[in-house]
Scaffold this motif. Structure first.
Motif, mmCIF file in Angstrom:
data_model
loop_
_atom_site.group_PDB
_atom_site.id
_atom_site.type_symbol
_atom_site.label_atom_id
_atom_site.label_comp_id
_atom_site.label_asym_id
_atom_site.label_seq_id
_atom_site.Cartn_x
_atom_site.Cartn_y
_atom_site.Cartn_z
ATOM 1 N N LEU A 197 -60.654 -22.043 50.911
ATOM 2 C CA LEU A 197 -60.121 -23.359 50.545
ATOM 3 C C LEU A 197 -60.945 -23.918 49.398
ATOM 4 O O LEU A 197 -62.187 -23.888 49.431
ATOM 5 C CB LEU A 197 -60.174 -24.302 51.743
ATOM 6 C CG LEU A 197 -59.631 -25.732 51.532
ATOM 7 C CD1 LEU A 197 -58.945 -26.226 52.797
ATOM 8 C CD2 LEU A 197 -60.757 -26.697 51.141
ATOM 9 N N ARG A 198 -60.239 -24.421 48.389
ATOM 10 C CA ARG A 198 -60.898 -25.069 47.252
ATOM 11 C C ARG A 198 -59.950 -26.110 46.680
ATOM 12 O O ARG A 198 -58.844 -25.788 46.258
ATOM 13 C CB ARG A 198 -61.281 -24.047 46.181
ATOM 14 C CG ARG A 198 -62.009 -24.655 44.975
ATOM 15 C CD ARG A 198 -62.509 -23.593 44.010
ATOM 16 N NE ARG A 198 -61.456 -22.838 43.392
ATOM 17 C CZ ARG A 198 -61.314 -21.524 43.466
ATOM 18 N NH1 ARG A 198 -62.159 -20.812 44.181
ATOM 19 N NH2 ARG A 198 -60.325 -20.893 42.856
ATOM 20 N N THR A 199 -60.374 -27.370 46.696
ATOM 21 C CA THR A 199 -59.524 -28.427 46.155
ATOM 22 C C THR A 199 -60.374 -29.637 45.811
ATOM 23 O O THR A 199 -61.508 -29.778 46.283
ATOM 24 C CB THR A 199 -58.427 -28.824 47.167
ATOM 25 O OG1 THR A 199 -57.491 -29.682 46.536
ATOM 26 C CG2 THR A 199 -59.024 -29.528 48.374
ATOM 27 N N THR A 200 -59.825 -30.518 44.984
ATOM 28 C CA THR A 200 -60.468 -31.782 44.631
ATOM 29 C C THR A 200 -59.568 -32.919 45.066
ATOM 30 O O THR A 200 -58.373 -32.930 44.746
ATOM 31 C CB THR A 200 -60.754 -31.868 43.126
ATOM 32 O OG1 THR A 200 -61.637 -30.800 42.751
ATOM 33 C CG2 THR A 200 -61.404 -33.203 42.770
ATOM 34 N N ILE A 201 -60.126 -33.870 45.808
ATOM 35 C CA ILE A 201 -59.370 -35.010 46.324
ATOM 36 C C ILE A 201 -60.066 -36.296 45.907
ATOM 37 O O ILE A 201 -61.236 -36.291 45.495
ATOM 38 C CB ILE A 201 -59.247 -34.960 47.863
ATOM 39 C CG1 ILE A 201 -60.638 -34.973 48.499
ATOM 40 C CG2 ILE A 201 -58.446 -33.743 48.307
ATOM 41 C CD1 ILE A 201 -60.633 -35.122 49.996
ATOM 42 N N SER A 202 -59.363 -37.399 46.001
ATOM 43 C CA SER A 202 -59.941 -38.714 45.703
ATOM 44 C C SER A 202 -60.404 -39.375 46.993
ATOM 45 O O SER A 202 -59.802 -39.197 48.056
ATOM 46 C CB SER A 202 -58.907 -39.603 45.005
ATOM 47 O OG SER A 202 -57.776 -39.787 45.835
ATOM 48 N N LEU A 203 -61.484 -40.143 46.898
ATOM 49 C CA LEU A 203 -62.041 -40.865 48.033
ATOM 50 C C LEU A 203 -62.197 -42.346 47.678
ATOM 51 O O LEU A 203 -62.568 -42.681 46.553
ATOM 52 C CB LEU A 203 -63.415 -40.307 48.421
ATOM 53 C CG LEU A 203 -63.492 -38.951 49.126
ATOM 54 C CD1 LEU A 203 -64.938 -38.623 49.435
ATOM 55 C CD2 LEU A 203 -62.650 -38.927 50.388
#
Length: 514
Positions: free
Chosen positions: A480-486
């Motif tokens: 798994l590899r992803t970029t999300i906003s927080l």
């Protein structure tokens, strides 16, 4: 039982090729500048193998091999044999178990729900599927055979009845008569019993790899896809009562005859798609004699044609596998022709939109360059992908049947040398997830990159990312590899690995965003 020997000449040959850069690497012609992926041998065994699986049968964290011998229709033994090799790459000794006549397909699952992997072996020229129950230490014991009316043309496993026991789906075909889809229910004793029978319109003339199980309509229950006859795909969805029901069906283009099928997520969404390796009966008018057709899932379990890939022009059937060859977290396709005189192992890299790059040759079978005058014929029996040496790259396993003699048959594990790496997974002793990035209690930015991985004895099929109790991302992969906003504040990050039987294991950390 056959005599088992390591391929000394094969290992030397592959090492020579690795340094010479000859047939173990090739450059794609895609404008997307896809990388060159090379492979080198991890382990091999010389015998007559019709099919194989890789899994951790003794929970020691190392991948084992279960290989089926006795699938050669020209020189069959009285019965087939399953040979177990423990602990790749180092040999820990082989054990062997008798199964039925001319076995040609093997799968692993936990039929009796004791936490240990079992084996199902389709006996191609008999009317049975042999069941071997795992003891958890790499040894097995026989359970009752699954008895059929005809021959098993294809098998698949899933917990259709949702009771914790893996069930067995079989395409049961009576020669020159009829075929049916039968589901046999697992139980604590490991002796599977008939649960459901569905009539099918016809028998395929190519066996193995023509039935797969995964959740196609995203209702949380396992579904089933198969090729009925030679040219028609049928998708069955699972009901709340654990009974399969026909959901959709479609003909393959150009009257193509399917040799194998595979599921994967080819356009990088959360839906599972289908790909078929076929023989195009239209011949030269199609532009190429053999193809891979890629069908994307619309979201409801129906499928639409997305791509056609021209592959090696071998005659006869073929094998297909979906795995992430180059490590970009997009599913790719690996295929090999079962042409007895000209078998080519190839991969096609996916672009993430359901389209694929032209195929790249890995090598041609048989693989004995020291005897070029030898015209021995081989037929590949298995191709599969999995990270077998815990470097976060997907490796390949290939099984080859020697049709005349015993000099070229056997199985081989090919290590992936140079795909991208992401997150070194936990070992295969149990189902587990791992987070490589970010660190626990880290202070992170508002754009958070998460890297994780999972592993289990049978292998992980899906990774999920949850933030504060809500699913934010999932990947049909063991990486798994992803970029999300927080948003600013404290957050609970969970990476969850989902096993082949839909069991799950979470790994949780907490981070703070400013």
């Amino acid at each position: 039982m056959s005599t088992h020997r390591i391929f000394p000449s094969l290992r030397a040959f592959l090492t020579m090729l690795l340094f010479s850069g000859s047939i173990l690497s090739a450059q794609t012609t895609s404008l997307a500048a896809k990388p060159t992926i090379t492979f080198s041998e991890i382990a091999s065994e010389k015998n007559t193998v019709s099919s194989m699986v890789v899994a951790d049968f003794n929970h020691d964290g190392k991948i084992d091999v279960a290989a089926v011998e006795g699938g050669d229709p020209d020189f069959p033994p009285p019965s087939g044999t399953v040979v177990i090799r423990l602990g790749l790459p180092n040999e820990q000794g082989d054990s062997a178990y008798q199964v039925g006549f001319q076995p040609d397909e093997i799968l692993t699952a936990d039929f009796n729900h004791d936490g240990h992997l079992d084996l199902a072996v389709a006996n191609g020229s008999g009317n049975t599927v042999s069941i071997l129950l795992g003891n958890g230490d790499g040894t097995f014991r026989p359970a009752n055979d699954v008895v059929l009316a005809g021959h098993p043309k294809a098998i698949a496993v899933a917990d259709f009845t949702r009771d914790g026991f893996a069930d067995l789906a079989v395409m049961d075909c009576i020669p020159n008569a009829s075929c049916s889809l039968k589901v046999f229910r697992g139980n604590a004793g490991g002796n599977l019993t008939l649960w459901q029978k569905i009539g099918l319109p016809g028998a395929p003339n190519m066996a193995k790899g023509l039935m797969v199980s995964v959740d196609f309509n995203r209702d949380g229950r396992p579904d089933l896809a198969l090729v009925a006859g030679n040219t028609e795909a049928m998708v069955f969805t699972d009901s709340a009562t654990g009974h399969l029901q026909l959901h959709s069906q479609f003909k393959l283009p150009n009257g193509s005859v399917a040799g194998s099928m595979v599921w994967g997520s080819f356009n990088h969404d959360n839906l599972t798609d289908l790909a078929f390796r076929v023989v195009d009966v239209c011949g030269a008018s199609c532009g190429f004699a053999n193809s891979i057709y890629v069908f994307l899932n619309t979201g409801s379990g129906a499928f639409v044609l997305r791509d056609r890939i021209g592959v090696h022009r071998g005659a006869g059937a073929s094998l297909l596998e979906a795995t992430d060859v180059d490590g970009d977290n997009v599913q790719d396709l690996v295929t090999v022709s079962q042409d007895r005189n000209n078998s080519e192992l190839q991969y096609s890299l996916g672009n993430g939109d359901g389209k694929f790059n032209p195929p790249v040759n890995i090598f041609r079978l048989p693989f004995d360059p020291f005897n070029p005058e030898d015209v021995s014929q081989v037929s590949p029996g298995t191709v599969l992908g999995r990270d077998m040496n815990l470097d976060s790259r997907h490796d390949l396993a290939v099984a080859v049947v020697e049709l005349f003699g015993d000099e070229h048959g056997g199985w081989q594990i090919l290590g992936n040398n140079n795909a991208q790496t992401n997150c070194v997974p936990p070992n295969s002793s149990r189902l587990a997830a791992k987070i490589c990035l970010p660190a626990n209690n880290a202070t992170v930015g508002n754009a958070l990159t998460v890297k994780g991985s999972g592993n289990s004895p049978a292998g992980v099929k899906r990774m999920e990312l949850w933030v504060d109790g809500q699913k934010r991302f999932e990947e049909w992969n063991d990486q798994l590899r992803t970029t999300i906003s927080l948003t600013p504040g404290r957050h609970r990050i969970v990476v969850q690995a989902v096993d082949q039987d839909d069991s799950f294991s979470p790994k949780a950390i907490e981070v703070t965003a400013p």
